[in-house]
Design a protein around this motif. Structure first.
Motif, PDB file in Angstrom:
ATOM      1  N   UNK A  67      -0.822   8.583   8.366  1.00  0.00           N
ATOM      2  CA  UNK A  67      -0.535   8.230   6.970  1.00  0.00           C
ATOM      3  C   UNK A  67      -1.875   7.905   6.312  1.00  0.00           C
ATOM      4  N   UNK A  68      -2.039   8.381   5.096  1.00  0.00           N
ATOM      5  CA  UNK A  68      -3.303   8.167   4.383  1.00  0.00           C
ATOM      6  C   UNK A  68      -3.002   7.417   3.093  1.00  0.00           C
ATOM      7  N   UNK A  69      -3.594   6.220   2.929  1.00  0.00           N
ATOM      8  CA  UNK A  69      -3.323   5.456   1.723  1.00  0.00           C
ATOM      9  C   UNK A  69      -3.905   6.136   0.488  1.00  0.00           C
ATOM     10  N   UNK A  70      -3.283   5.904  -0.654  1.00  0.00           N
ATOM     11  CA  UNK A  70      -3.881   6.365  -1.910  1.00  0.00           C
ATOM     12  C   UNK A  70      -3.889   5.256  -2.925  1.00  0.00           C
ATOM     13  N   UNK A 129       0.836  -1.196   0.000  1.00  0.00           N
ATOM     14  CA  UNK A 129       0.000   0.000   0.000  1.00  0.00           C
ATOM     15  C   UNK A 129       0.874   1.250   0.000  1.00  0.00           C
ATOM     16  N   UNK A 130       0.403   2.295  -0.708  1.00  0.00           N
ATOM     17  CA  UNK A 130       1.173   3.535  -0.782  1.00  0.00           C
ATOM     18  C   UNK A 130       0.488   4.606   0.054  1.00  0.00           C
ATOM     19  N   UNK A 131       1.293   5.476   0.653  1.00  0.00           N
ATOM     20  CA  UNK A 131       0.741   6.440   1.605  1.00  0.00           C
ATOM     21  C   UNK A 131       1.191   7.877   1.343  1.00  0.00           C
ATOM     22  N   UNK A 132       0.375   8.799   1.811  1.00  0.00           N
ATOM     23  CA  UNK A 132       0.756  10.207   1.900  1.00  0.00           C
ATOM     24  C   UNK A 132       0.962  10.500   3.391  1.00  0.00           C
ATOM     25  N   UNK A 133       2.084  11.165   3.703  1.00  0.00           N
ATOM     26  CA  UNK A 133       2.454  11.333   5.118  1.00  0.00           C
ATOM     27  C   UNK A 133       2.328  12.756   5.634  1.00  0.00           C
TER      28      UNK A 133
END
Lengths: 443, 443
Positions: free
Chosen positions: B283-286, A1-5
């Motif tokens: 952290x917010x997944x995209x 999973x990819x994230x924005x931090x």
């Protein structure tokens, strides 16, 4: 999973950060718009513009990717180079360029010479090209100061236990201001744009005791003056449990004191750019409407024409009077005649032909109207009846009084006018981002 | 000459101040509205309400000026008495009354039992009596939290170098959203209410690089759902010099982190009253639009009906998927199909049928739409032409690109929806102070 931090550090620095001595002598990266190019032959100065100021970059090395002759005002670029001190440059620093990357190019050259200290274009021309004219750093700094005013208003009121509210701008027919309302169709029903959050903020005093709102208001007035707009930003507050209507003037004075401090602290750059001297707010004189009229009539040998209202010229003279007599920038004029104030204004128990109300004049111009309001249901109904105001459409407003309201009052400040007076501009359109008047619906 | 000096200390104390131990055992003065009277015969508890909470006062002395039987809910009073600790009372304190002064009286008893923990009235009934229903302390605390959200948005963006702007809500015909616009007559000219500050905030990116606005927007949509309003508060930002459209998602994540901290620090009382657990924002997944569709289709055995848009049910399932798989409260869905995004959205250079855009879902509901915008004049004109969008009325917008704009992007957050999802309400009207929908134009 990819994230924005969250926000990340980027390689490019702000102009404010570059002022920090630690970067002197190092290689730095900056982005900006090309504000001006001064080609001196051997070297060229490429001035970059960002929100936090101007930055001088020096083009000396003809081996750079981009020729200086290709660089045009309005391009945005990412540059690298060595930061060094240079007393004659804006902020005392400059960058000796080692690389230039063009991020975007304009289609045409700018229609206004925005890099000049003062734009020579007329107000009309500047408003027609507003979003371009504001790229001039003095023009835009007016709106940075306007931000400071609004920010000060909110910060101060949070401290004072106020709650911020957002009230609807579309409403059913209102009891106030008939002819001054913009009308629209709302799903096959007649509706209006609110000319003030007055009724809503009073209703919310019953909930939060103290409330404020900063938002647009709409007035279909056919005025065409230097101080009227058909849409403006109103700084509104309403406070419960007042002991005296002077409590409201104290709150406004407190706000002005807070605002002046904030501007002095965080908006020094803009104050300097516009050469503004902050007004005196440690104490603000107040005078009754009747007394003010007499004072200026006497001193300036001017006949009182309208005993129920202040003409703009009279406001100017009152401002002049208190400047001359007391070195005051502001003056509260109190106890306006009841017949010139709205139905909800509380009459003075000592003389009900006057109200417990005030205007605040700033350098001779009204920037605030306020006062104590009626809080008793029966008294309010009686006054509405006496003025032949229809109850229809007002039931929800009246309900809050029916079920109990504390003594309260409040005020509304015209943001653009306050900004205009602070800056010393002579037309409120100068301090309105995109003004709306009878002739102006775009941009 | 007489002066106003700013805010003065008053004798009466706030409830928050009374929590300070120094007042225990002393005689204090407090004002408030009578929230409830519990008469036990020998003694009575008179609960006062102020913006900062409830306060128990104890009526024991029958020699007081006002008989306890005369005290009614909705009255406002100024009381004096001895402050003492009492663990069973709200905030752990109570006042033994020594005097009561009635400040105002209601005309009638309240139509709703606002002193109950939960109001039993239906949503319709509560909205009809909104300003009364909000005197219930749980109901009103939703709007205190809403204040915290807006405050967090502004404070965070000031820190990030954004400038606050105020753009006009009345405008000429807009290129966006034809059928969704409210129309009005503006001095004999056709005008509309802005459905978004989109064009203005882009125009101001050329001036201040980073701008934001918190204000009303108007949509004449004939939706009648639990998540649509015809007027709402939009938290808008637009930022220049972005390197990637993920910069915008990082900024939003940064805001959410700031907001959650602020609520935790300054709005604890309201969070507790509503029993709210703050969402996970570290952290917010995209995930791409296409991938998200496939993931939920696969996991929940649901056929993909519309390949170009997300249905509300699909959004819910995406929210559920990321909650189950990753314990995420938020998820960014990126790369929406170009044909479903406005003309100014930047297409993905890798596949121009998709855009460099995103929505943010919070517990399965869209609360934000954002993305990178086209900054090149010719590219913008071409896309408008391809979509047959009239240039008429758009010249001033196009001018800012003609004269140069940095790469930029932004987003808009629906304040009431964000509040609704934070609180866990199931209708956006619950978190709108005075909602506007097809049926509701008052209060």
């Amino acid at each position: 999973m990819k994230y924005i931090y969250g926000t990340m550090d980027h390689e490019d620095l702000t102009i404010s950060k570059l002022q920090d001595k630690v970067y002197i002598g190092t290689k730095v990266t900056v982005k900006g718009a090309i504000h001006a190019v001064r080609n001196m032959g051997e070297i060229a100065f490429v001035i970059l513009r960002r929100w936090d100021g101007l930055l001088q970059t020096v083009y000396e090395d003809s081996s750079l990717d981009v020729s200086v002759n290709e660089l045009k005002e309005g391009e945005t670029v990412c540059v690298r180079g060595i930061l060094r001190e240079e007393k004659r440059a804006p902020g005392g620093i400059e960058i000796l360029l080692t690389s230039i990357l063009v991020l975007s190019k304009p289609k045409e050259t700018l229609p206004l010479d925005i890099s000049k200290w003062k734009l020579s274009a007329s107000l009309e021309a500047r408003l027609d090209q507003r979003a371009i004219a504001l790229r001039n750093i003095r023009e835009r700094s007016k709106f940075k100061l306007q931000e400071g005013i609004v920010r000060g208003f909110r910060e101060f009121l949070y401290e004072q236990g106020f709650t911020e509210i957002h009230t609807p701008k579309i409403g059913a027919k209102s009891a106030e201001g008939g002819a001054n309302l913009f009308r629209l169709e709302y799903f096959h029903r007649p509706a209006v744009l609110q000319q003030s959050p007055q009724f809503y903020k009073q209703m919310m005093v019953g909930v939060f005791d103290r409330v404020f709102e900063t938002g647009p208001v709409f007035r279909a007035e056919k005025h065409n003056t230097k101080r009227h707009l058909n849409e403006y930003t109103s700084l509104d507050l309403e406070m419960g449990y007042v002991e005296n209507f002077t409590d409201i003037m104290e709150m406004e004075t407190g706000f002005l004191q807070y605002m002046v401090n904030l501007l002095d602290k965080d908006y020094k750059k803009e104050l300097d750019l516009l050469d503004i001297k902050l007004p005196k707010v440690d104490e603000i004189p107040y005078v009754t409407f009747t007394n003010a009229k007499e004072l200026v009539s006497e001193k300036y040998h001017r006949k009182i024409k309208n005993p129920y209202d202040l003409e703009p010229e009279e406001e100017l003279l009152i401002g002049q009077y208190f400047k001359e007599e007391d070195n005051a920038d502001f003056v509260f004029v109190t106890h306006y005649p009841s017949k010139k104030r709205p139905f909800y204004a509380m009459d003075d128990p000592k003389d009900p032909t006057f109200t417990l109300s005030f205007d605040l004049l700033f350098h001779g111009m009204e920037i605030t109207t306020g006062g104590q309001r009626i809080h008793d249901y029966c008294e309010l109904c009686q006054k509405m009846k006496a003025r032949k105001i229809e109850v229809d459409g007002m039931q929800k407003y009246l309900d809050v009084f029916r079920y109990g309201m504390p003594p309260h009052g409040g005020l509304g400040i015209g943001l653009e006018r306050l900004t205009m007076q602070l800056i010393g501009d002579d037309n409120v359109r100068e301090t309105t981002l995109f003004p709306r008047d009878q002739g102006r619906l775009v941009p």
